[in-house]
Design a protein around this motif. Structure first.
Motif, PDB file in Angstrom:
ATOM      1  N   GLY A  61      -2.746  23.379   2.136  1.00 16.79           N
ATOM      2  CA  GLY A  61      -1.325  23.056   2.130  1.00 16.79           C
ATOM      3  C   GLY A  61      -0.500  24.116   1.420  1.00 16.79           C
ATOM      4  O   GLY A  61       0.596  24.471   1.864  1.00 16.79           O
ATOM      5  N   LEU A  62      -1.031  24.633   0.310  1.00 17.21           N
ATOM      6  CA  LEU A  62      -0.285  25.646  -0.456  1.00 17.21           C
ATOM      7  C   LEU A  62       0.003  26.882   0.389  1.00 17.21           C
ATOM      8  O   LEU A  62       1.101  27.432   0.346  1.00 17.21           O
ATOM      9  CB  LEU A  62      -1.100  26.072  -1.684  1.00 17.21           C
ATOM     10  CG  LEU A  62      -0.943  25.261  -2.955  1.00 17.21           C
ATOM     11  CD1 LEU A  62      -1.903  25.778  -4.022  1.00 17.21           C
ATOM     12  CD2 LEU A  62       0.497  25.334  -3.464  1.00 17.21           C
ATOM     13  N   LEU A  63      -1.011  27.298   1.154  1.00 21.00           N
ATOM     14  CA  LEU A  63      -0.813  28.552   1.895  1.00 21.00           C
ATOM     15  C   LEU A  63       0.268  28.420   2.959  1.00 21.00           C
ATOM     16  O   LEU A  63       0.960  29.385   3.267  1.00 21.00           O
ATOM     17  CB  LEU A  63      -2.132  29.041   2.505  1.00 21.00           C
ATOM     18  CG  LEU A  63      -2.069  30.497   2.991  1.00 21.00           C
ATOM     19  CD1 LEU A  63      -1.761  31.447   1.836  1.00 21.00           C
ATOM     20  CD2 LEU A  63      -3.338  30.903   3.701  1.00 21.00           C
ATOM     21  N   THR A  64       0.448  27.202   3.486  1.00 23.23           N
ATOM     22  CA  THR A  64       1.513  27.025   4.485  1.00 23.23           C
ATOM     23  C   THR A  64       2.881  27.288   3.864  1.00 23.23           C
ATOM     24  O   THR A  64       3.843  27.552   4.570  1.00 23.23           O
ATOM     25  CB  THR A  64       1.516  25.601   5.096  1.00 23.23           C
ATOM     26  OG1 THR A  64       1.860  24.647   4.074  1.00 23.23           O
ATOM     27  CG2 THR A  64       0.177  25.238   5.696  1.00 23.23           C
ATOM     28  N   ASP A 121      -4.792   7.234   7.164  1.00 27.81           N
ATOM     29  CA  ASP A 121      -5.641   8.296   6.627  1.00 27.81           C
ATOM     30  C   ASP A 121      -4.972   9.656   6.803  1.00 27.81           C
ATOM     31  O   ASP A 121      -4.976  10.492   5.906  1.00 27.81           O
ATOM     32  CB  ASP A 121      -6.997   8.314   7.342  1.00 27.81           C
ATOM     33  CG  ASP A 121      -7.819   7.063   7.077  1.00 27.81           C
ATOM     34  OD1 ASP A 121      -7.915   6.670   5.909  1.00 27.81           O
ATOM     35  OD2 ASP A 121      -8.349   6.492   8.036  1.00 27.81           O
ATOM     36  N   VAL A 122      -4.420   9.869   7.995  1.00 28.76           N
ATOM     37  CA  VAL A 122      -3.808  11.171   8.290  1.00 28.76           C
ATOM     38  C   VAL A 122      -2.611  11.406   7.376  1.00 28.76           C
ATOM     39  O   VAL A 122      -2.467  12.481   6.779  1.00 28.76           O
ATOM     40  CB  VAL A 122      -3.384  11.257   9.772  1.00 28.76           C
ATOM     41  CG1 VAL A 122      -2.571  12.529  10.026  1.00 28.76           C
ATOM     42  CG2 VAL A 122      -4.602  11.212  10.677  1.00 28.76           C
ATOM     43  N   SER A 138      -2.467  16.887   0.570  1.00 24.72           N
ATOM     44  CA  SER A 138      -2.749  18.321   0.686  1.00 24.72           C
ATOM     45  C   SER A 138      -1.472  19.142   0.815  1.00 24.72           C
ATOM     46  O   SER A 138      -1.436  20.310   0.442  1.00 24.72           O
ATOM     47  CB  SER A 138      -3.635  18.594   1.911  1.00 24.72           C
ATOM     48  OG  SER A 138      -2.936  18.282   3.104  1.00 24.72           O
ATOM     49  N   GLY A 139      -0.419  18.524   1.348  1.00 22.69           N
ATOM     50  CA  GLY A 139       0.795  19.284   1.645  1.00 22.69           C
ATOM     51  C   GLY A 139       0.644  20.137   2.893  1.00 22.69           C
ATOM     52  O   GLY A 139       1.447  21.025   3.161  1.00 22.69           O
ATOM     53  N   PRO A 142      -5.960  16.324  11.265  1.00 18.35           N
ATOM     54  CA  PRO A 142      -6.225  17.593  10.570  1.00 18.35           C
ATOM     55  C   PRO A 142      -7.729  17.804  10.420  1.00 18.35           C
ATOM     56  O   PRO A 142      -8.451  16.883  10.021  1.00 18.35           O
ATOM     57  CB  PRO A 142      -5.556  17.407   9.197  1.00 18.35           C
ATOM     58  CG  PRO A 142      -4.536  16.340   9.396  1.00 18.35           C
ATOM     59  CD  PRO A 142      -5.079  15.448  10.477  1.00 18.35           C
ATOM     60  N   GLU A 143      -8.205  18.997  10.741  1.00 16.33           N
ATOM     61  CA  GLU A 143      -9.652  19.227  10.851  1.00 16.33           C
ATOM     62  C   GLU A 143     -10.403  19.026   9.540  1.00 16.33           C
ATOM     63  O   GLU A 143     -11.602  18.745   9.545  1.00 16.33           O
ATOM     64  CB  GLU A 143      -9.929  20.645  11.378  1.00 16.33           C
ATOM     65  CG  GLU A 143      -9.613  20.826  12.855  1.00 16.33           C
ATOM     66  CD  GLU A 143      -8.167  21.202  13.119  1.00 16.33           C
ATOM     67  OE1 GLU A 143      -7.375  21.213  12.153  1.00 16.33           O
ATOM     68  OE2 GLU A 143      -7.833  21.489  14.291  1.00 16.33           O
ATOM     69  N   LEU A 144      -9.710  19.223   8.394  1.00 16.42           N
ATOM     70  CA  LEU A 144     -10.414  19.068   7.119  1.00 16.42           C
ATOM     71  C   LEU A 144     -10.585  17.598   6.732  1.00 16.42           C
ATOM     72  O   LEU A 144     -11.420  17.268   5.888  1.00 16.42           O
ATOM     73  CB  LEU A 144      -9.675  19.810   5.993  1.00 16.42           C
ATOM     74  CG  LEU A 144      -9.647  21.332   6.097  1.00 16.42           C
ATOM     75  CD1 LEU A 144      -8.858  21.929   4.925  1.00 16.42           C
ATOM     76  CD2 LEU A 144     -11.059  21.902   6.112  1.00 16.42           C
TER      77      LEU A 144
END
Lengths: 150, 151
Positions: free
Chosen positions: A71-74, B30-31, B38-39, B62-64
């Protein structure tokens, strides 16, 4: 060109570098991640037990660090015209503790064509650094990115 | 290993024993929790209008996120959990996309063990399967696992 406009495969150059803002990892982040993932390992959830461990306190889940850096890198780059994350090779090198502030440095290390003409694969090398400049995680991610013509 | 033992130390971990976790239906909740935590906001995972026009035709998970869920599901495996001292690394491949409403479970087995001074490294192969039994993600996870304490 807008800051949020997506970048296509042909516009992305090997050697480009990105730096994210920092983010302080809190106890709340760890508790939320335990709830989200179902990973309630004592490493992340038992403060008393962890006083006796080599870390001396609870540590963030490795995958929480991975998710946060994603997320940070975005926030440190214009978005790619991403079709999918294809894979990653990742190392957890040191603990992220409550109150640590992490940021990400990334570099485009490779770009390659695929059998489909409308897309390509970009590889990013990433380092996750704490407030002391120590690398706590690093690795590579592969993303499938659209071509403009695609 | 005594019948009462609730954890597995390095020496207890058998190679090639395949275990399947319970399943987890990946929901909208969940998503959103994952993306908020995570942002990692991406149009393809959170913008329905955008996603409808995309190749997938719908928002993708999201894949992670499935990787995070697989780790948690591993703690509910039928065998006792490993005494993990540290998660060392992961090599992971995404093979098929997941959508909200898909149900995932993980299948895992230890493929290698390497003893070290204060424990040992266990390499596990993991596969995430969807409700049709297709492997959607797979890879290797490396853990540092404690040795059994001296009695």
């Amino acid at each position: 060109m807008g800051e949020n406009e997506r970048r296509y495969f042909e516009e992305i150059q090997v050697g480009e570098e990105y730096v994210s803002p920092g983010r302080t990892v809190t106890e709340a982040d760890i508790v939320m991640f335990a709830g989200l993932s179902g990973d309630y390992n004592v490493l992340h959830t038992d403060a008393e037990f962890m006083k006796t461990s080599i870390f001396g306190e609870r540590i963030a889940h490795g995958l929480l660090g991975l998710a946060i850096q994603s997320g940070l890198l975005t926030r440190g780059m214009r978005p790619y015209a991403t079709l999918a994350l294809l894979g990653l090779r990742w190392k957890f090198k040191g603990p992220i503790k409550i109150g640590d502030t992490i940021r990400v440095k990334a570099r485009v290390s490779d770009k390659r064509e695929t059998s489909k003409k409308d897309r390509g694969i970009i590889t990013l090398e990433r380092q996750v650094l704490n407030q002391r400049g120590e690398v706590v995680q690093d690795g590579e991610t592969d993303v499938m990115v659209e071509r403009r013509g695609g | 290993m005594s019948r009462q033992q609730r954890v597995w130390y390095f020496d207890d971990v058998p190679l090639d024993l395949r275990v399947e976790s319970p399943a987890w239906t990946v929901t909208e909740g969940d998503v959103l929790r994952y993306v908020g935590l995570s942002g990692d906001w991406e149009s393809r995972t959170t913008d329905d209008g955008f996603a409808r026009q995309s190749e997938a035709g719908t928002r993708v998970v999201p894949e992670l996120l499935p990787l995070c869920l697989a780790i948690g599901l591993g703690w509910r495996n039928p065998h006792p959990p490993l005494v993990v001292l540290a998660f060392m690394g992961v090599e992971w491949n995404v093979l098929l996309p997941l959508k909200v409403g898909d149900t995932v479970r993980s299948r895992s087995w230890a493929v290698a063990k390497r003893a070290m001074k204060d424990g040992g490294v266990v390499v596990e192969e993991h596969e995430i399967l969807n409700q049709r039994g297709e492997v959607v993600q797979s890879g290797k996870l490396r853990f540092l696992v404690a040795k059994r304490p001296m009695a």
